[in-house]
Write an enzyme that holds these catalytic residues in place. Sequence first.
Site, PDB file in Angstrom:
ATOM      1  N   LYS A 116      18.236  56.501  29.554  1.00 18.98           N
ATOM      2  CA  LYS A 116      17.811  57.863  29.211  1.00 18.98           C
ATOM      3  C   LYS A 116      18.685  58.939  29.834  1.00 18.98           C
ATOM      4  CE  LYS A 116      13.359  56.214  28.044  1.00 18.98           C
ATOM      5  NZ  LYS A 116      11.993  55.945  28.490  1.00 18.98           N
ATOM      6  N   GLY A 164       7.394  53.198  27.359  1.00 22.90           N
ATOM      7  CA  GLY A 164       5.959  52.963  27.273  1.00 22.90           C
ATOM      8  C   GLY A 164       5.179  53.637  28.386  1.00 22.90           C
ATOM      9  N   LYS A 201      11.554  69.522  34.082  1.00 25.16           N
ATOM     10  CA  LYS A 201      10.407  70.417  34.070  1.00 25.16           C
ATOM     11  C   LYS A 201       9.309  69.715  33.277  1.00 25.16           C
ATOM     12  CE  LYS A 201       8.397  74.411  34.676  1.00 25.16           C
ATOM     13  NZ  LYS A 201       8.024  74.802  36.053  1.00 25.16           N
ATOM     14  N   ARG A 291      16.384  52.520  16.087  1.00 26.23           N
ATOM     15  CA  ARG A 291      15.789  51.491  15.221  1.00 26.23           C
ATOM     16  C   ARG A 291      15.004  52.155  14.103  1.00 26.23           C
ATOM     17  NH1 ARG A 291      12.173  52.034  19.574  1.00 26.23           N
ATOM     18  NH2 ARG A 291      10.156  52.808  18.858  1.00 26.23           N
TER      19      ARG A 291
HETATM   20  C1  MV4 Z   1       7.457  64.392  29.124  1.00 23.06           C
HETATM   21  C2  MV4 Z   1       6.214  65.047  29.090  1.00 23.06           C
HETATM   22  C3  MV4 Z   1       6.162  66.338  29.561  1.00 23.06           C
HETATM   23  N1  MV4 Z   1       7.265  66.936  30.063  1.00 23.06           N
HETATM   24  N2  MV4 Z   1       8.531  65.026  29.625  1.00 23.06           N
HETATM   25  C4  MV4 Z   1       5.864  60.138  27.626  1.00 23.06           C
HETATM   26  C5  MV4 Z   1       6.638  58.901  27.300  1.00 23.06           C
HETATM   27  C6  MV4 Z   1       8.048  59.294  27.155  1.00 23.06           C
HETATM   28  N3  MV4 Z   1       8.508  58.945  25.862  1.00 23.06           N
HETATM   29  C7  MV4 Z   1       8.111  60.765  27.418  1.00 23.06           C
HETATM   30  N4  MV4 Z   1       6.791  61.196  27.749  1.00 23.06           N
HETATM   31  C8  MV4 Z   1       6.532  62.465  28.161  1.00 23.06           C
HETATM   32  N5  MV4 Z   1       7.603  63.154  28.657  1.00 23.06           N
HETATM   33  C9  MV4 Z   1       8.427  66.269  30.081  1.00 23.06           C
HETATM   34  N6  MV4 Z   1       9.505  66.878  30.583  1.00 23.06           N
HETATM   35  C10 MV4 Z   1       5.108  64.366  28.543  1.00 23.06           C
HETATM   36  C11 MV4 Z   1       5.265  63.055  28.092  1.00 23.06           C
HETATM   37  C12 MV4 Z   1       4.077  62.442  27.537  1.00 23.06           C
HETATM   38  C13 MV4 Z   1       3.978  62.154  26.169  1.00 23.06           C
HETATM   39  C14 MV4 Z   1       5.029  62.386  25.307  1.00 23.06           C
HETATM   40  C15 MV4 Z   1       4.939  62.085  23.971  1.00 23.06           C
HETATM   41  C16 MV4 Z   1       3.752  61.569  23.464  1.00 23.06           C
HETATM   42  C17 MV4 Z   1       2.691  61.340  24.293  1.00 23.06           C
HETATM   43  C18 MV4 Z   1       2.780  61.616  25.644  1.00 23.06           C
HETATM   44  C19 MV4 Z   1       1.705  61.383  26.482  1.00 23.06           C
HETATM   45  C20 MV4 Z   1       1.812  61.659  27.819  1.00 23.06           C
HETATM   46  C21 MV4 Z   1       3.000  62.189  28.345  1.00 23.06           C
END
Ligand code: MV4
Length: 450
Positions: A116, A164, A201, A291
Site C-alpha cells: 500500500k 481485510g 489523517k 483483479r
Molecule cells: C481509512 C478510513 C478512514 N480514514 N483510511 C478500511 C479497510 C481499508 N481498505 C481501508 N479502510 C479504511 N481506511 C482513512 N484515512 C476508514 C476505513 C474503513 C472503511 C473503509 C471502507 C469501507 C469500510 C470501512 C470500514 C471501516 C473503516
Amino acid sequence: MFNKILIANRGEIALRVIRAAREMGIGTVAVHSTADSDAMHVRMADESVCVGPPSSMQSYLSIPAIIAACEITGAEAIHPGYGFLSENANFVQIVQDHGLTFIGPTAEHIRVMGDKITAKDTMKKLGVPCVPGSAGGVATLEEAKALGAEMGYPVIIKATAGGGGKGMKVAETANDMERAFQTARAEGKSNFGNDEVYIEKYLTTPRHIEIQVFGDGKGRAVHLGERDCSLQRRHQKVFEEAPGPAISPEERARIGKVCADAMADINYIGAGTIEFLYEKGEFYFIEMNTRLQVEHPVTEAIFGVDLVREQIRVASGMDMSFQQEDLQINGHSIEVRINAEKLPNFSPCPGRITQYHAPGGLGVRMDSALYDGYSIPPYYDSLIGKLIVHGRDRPEALARLHRALGELIVDGVDTTVPLFHALLAEPDVLSGDYNIHWLEHWLETNLGNA
Ligand code: MV4
C-alpha cells in the site's frame, strides 16, 4: 485468441468466466478440490481436473497443481477469478515462465499495488488525489507522534501489507498513538510478515467509492464510473450499487478521467478497481485492487459490457471492444451478496440445499452455482449467490430488488436474505443516505449484533 482457458477458481465466479469463454467459442477447463467434485463449475466446464484435497492451500492455491492442470489439458491461459491466486504476483510470474498467459495484470502491477505504501506513492505521482499522511513508511514511534501533532488527530496507522481491516488502528489522540502504532505493526508482522506501517489523517464519515478501470496494456485505458460499496460489515461488502447515489456526473467524469489517465500512463492491462474514500465532495485514494471484483456485475449492468470478455480479449493481445466515448451509463444497478450465514452474527452455515429457485424477469441477474440438492462445503467462503438488479433509475432498481428477493428460494441453510428485506424498509437505504459506518451501527441497533 485462445482455444482453451483454465479457470483457477470455484463457485459463481467460475461459472461467470465459463459463460464468457463459451460465448467467445473458447474451451474451458475447471479445476476442483475433492470437496467440489459435484460442484456446478465442474459440470459446466468442458473438462475438469481434480487439483487436490479440500483445503484451499492444497488445491485452489496450489500453484504446481494448477500449472500441471494446464499442461495436462493444453489450456493456454488462466483466469484466476477473485480471491485465491488472483493477486499473487509470484503466481503470475510462474504462469509466464511456463509459456502460459495470465488473464489479468502484470506481476509488476500486482506487486506495486499489493504494497500500500508503493501503491499510494505511485498513484500520487500519477496525479491521483490521496488521503493526506506520511510520505512513505513511518519507522519509529517518535516519527509517528511528530506526524500526529503536525496533521492533527484523529489519525490512522495502516500496515503496508494489510487487508481485510487487519493491521489498521485509529489513534484518536496523542495518548492513543503508542498503542495504535505498536498494534498496527504487530498485526502487519503476524498476519502478513511485514511490519512496515504508514499514517493517514482519519476520515470519520466517508463513503467507500471505487472506480472501475480497464486497460489494454498498450497505453489505452478507460473508466467505467464508480460503485458505492459503503454498506459493509467487518470489511465484507453486503450491498453495492452503481452509479453511486452521492456522485454527480461532473464528479464522475473528473475522477474517472484521472483514474483512466493514470492507468494509461502505466500501461495497465485488464480490469482494476481504484478505491477511494469520499467525504464532503472530495475523493481520497486508499488502495487499488488488481483483479475483477465480486461486485463487477453492477458496472456491467449500467454500461452494458461484459468485463470478463474484455479481460480475455486484452490478455490475448486484442484491443478492448470500446473506447471512453462509447461508455454511457444506462439506469441504476444494485447487487446484494447472498451468504450462507446465520443472523444476527453472520456465522457460516454450510449444509445441503433442499430447494433452490432463482428469481428472473426483466432486469434481474442471479449469479450463483447453487442447485437443488447441492451441499455447500464448509471449507470455502460463504458467498453462495449474487442477486443483481437493473432498473431505469434507483427507485425502479430498489423495487425490482424487493420483487426479486421475494421470488428467491434457498432452503436448507440460513442466508443473509432476511437482512436485505429489512434493509429495503430503511429510509436511509431507500434514499441512499449512508456511509461506511451505517450498516454496523444499524446491525447493533436492530439485531444486537456485536
Ligand atoms: C481509512 C478510513 C478512514 N480514514 N483510511 C478500511 C479497510 C481499508 N481498505 C481501508 N479502510 C479504511 N481506511 C482513512 N484515512 C476508514 C476505513 C474503513 C472503511 C473503509 C471502507 C469501507 C469500510 C470501512 C470500514 C471501516 C473503516
